[in-house]
Design an enzyme around this catalytic site. Sequence first.
Site, PDB file in Angstrom:
ATOM      1  CB  SER A   1      -0.914   0.058   1.120  1.00 16.90           C
ATOM      2  OG  SER A   1      -0.380  -0.215   2.234  1.00 16.90           O
TER       3      SER A   1
ATOM      4  CG  HIS B   1      -3.980  -1.004  -2.013  1.00 22.15           C
ATOM      5  ND1 HIS B   1      -4.475   0.333  -2.168  1.00 22.15           N
ATOM      6  CD2 HIS B   1      -3.567  -0.999  -0.790  1.00 22.15           C
ATOM      7  CE1 HIS B   1      -4.689   0.890  -1.019  1.00 22.15           C
ATOM      8  NE2 HIS B   1      -4.097   0.097  -0.087  1.00 22.15           N
TER       9      HIS B   1
ATOM     10  CE  LYS C   1      -7.302  -0.609   1.054  1.00 23.79           C
ATOM     11  NZ  LYS C   1      -7.628   0.650   1.859  1.00 23.79           N
TER      12      LYS C   1
HETATM   13  C1  PLP Z   1      -2.683  -3.564   2.203  1.00 27.95           C
HETATM   14  C2  PLP Z   1      -4.311  -3.293   2.873  1.00 27.95           C
HETATM   15  N1  PLP Z   1      -4.770  -4.267   3.428  1.00 27.95           N
HETATM   16  C3  PLP Z   1      -6.044  -4.055   4.232  1.00 27.95           C
HETATM   17  C4  PLP Z   1      -6.338  -2.534   4.294  1.00 27.95           C
HETATM   18  C5  PLP Z   1      -7.846  -2.388   5.173  1.00 27.95           C
HETATM   19  O1  PLP Z   1      -8.637  -2.242   4.338  1.00 27.95           O
HETATM   20  P1  PLP Z   1     -10.061  -1.478   4.698  1.00 27.95           P
HETATM   21  O2  PLP Z   1      -9.766  -0.125   4.503  1.00 27.95           O
HETATM   22  O3  PLP Z   1     -11.087  -2.034   4.035  1.00 27.95           O
HETATM   23  O4  PLP Z   1     -10.029  -1.762   6.129  1.00 27.95           O
HETATM   24  C6  PLP Z   1      -5.625  -1.749   3.898  1.00 27.95           C
HETATM   25  C7  PLP Z   1      -6.160  -0.044   4.021  1.00 27.95           C
HETATM   26  O5  PLP Z   1      -5.471   0.547   4.251  1.00 27.95           O
HETATM   27  C8  PLP Z   1      -4.482  -1.895   3.066  1.00 27.95           C
HETATM   28  O6  PLP Z   1      -3.687  -0.802   2.477  1.00 27.95           O
END
Ligand code: PLP
Length: 394
Positions: free
Chosen positions: A182, A210, A241
């Site tokens: 991310s 992502h 997202k």
């Molecule tokens: C790689 C990754 N996994 C999981 C999440 C968590 O997702 P959510 O925003 O739906 O809680 C994020 C979000 O920041 C992320 O970047």
Amino acid sequence: MRPDPLSYLTSDLDSLKQQGLYRRLRILEDEQKPTTRFDRRQVVNLSSNNYLGLTTHPKLREAALDATRRLGVGSGSVRTIAGTMDIHMELERRLAAFKNTEAVVVFQSGFAANAGTVAAVLTKDDVVVSDELNHASIIDGCRLSRATIKVFPHKNVDVARQVLAGLPASQRKLLITDGVFSMDGDVGALPGLCALAEEFGCIMMVDDAHASGVFGKNGRGTIDHFGMHGRVDIQVGTLSKAIGVLGGYVAGSRTLIEFLYHRARPFLFSTSHPPAVAAACIAAVDVLEQEPQIIDRLWENTRFFKSGLAALGFDTGLSQSPITPVIVGEGALAMKLSDRLFEEGVFAQGIAFPTVARDKARVRTIVTATHTRDELQFALDVFGKVGRQLGILQ
Ligand SMILES: Cc1ncc(COP(=O)(O)O)c(C=O)c1O
């Protein structure tokens, strides 16, 4: 008056301020769109994860409104008591068909999906072998599981192999990576890690937060992108997202999903999504299936913007996705760059330690399918101007 037992928090915050790392929340005063208003300023928005522009897509908006009219605003309970509605089951069926897996369970967020799943499938006798840049929700899930945590350097399959080779064959092992990282926007070492999982009998898990809606046919994610269907036991996706709404999900075997229905603590102990959320997510799956040209536009914009930043002379790291970091080094400089960009009409969030390494602070940009070329060119011009003013560019 008694002394404030939380006074130490003030010194922590003061220390952030002294280091130039204190962050005020930017307030969005309009819709989540490519150009919008934050803090009373009209800006080109390079900070959302709204890759496909679905937060404001008419089909999703209509689906949410219709579900609210028919079914109300809340589900009223956790899934395991009275909070499983038809529409939750329909979303899980649609996602399972989309991801080409036997079943899916939806969680309240991607964070809950990762943390809840890792903590549920492992015990203190097990080992998790995890990429050093995996998301915080994976790290928290690992800690909650009380399994032994072994971290391998970013995408280093050789070191992961050495770690696995040193573990008893009989011990249960989970090998885990993000599909797209991310903060750096690079893609996980899926082919190498899947081969290792098969060699050492590990459970293979990929967090495609992502990559959902971005990589693979119609946005099916990195497993589809690499042609690895059937080789990843636990796939996590997010609905927050590219899907544009809220939530996370786990896709896998029927047995895995039944187990999570019984053991994943966020599923058991937190109220399910309002009907509007489930309905909008179903509409988003329709859009992915029926309008894949949106994903093509995302990638055209990504190529344009990335090559523009590189031509200006910025260090954009190893990104392979629409997430493009502009790496500047010091945390305070990254925050300064972000602030100056904002004053000039571009919103790109500064990111510093502990989210990234101390010497790798950056502003993080994400283009979307709905940015116009004019908006992206404007952002590039501002990056050039501010980058030169701050001495980041020559
Ligand atoms: C790689 C990754 N996994 C999981 C999440 C968590 O997702 P959510 O925003 O739906 O809680 C994020 C979000 O920041 C992320 O970047």
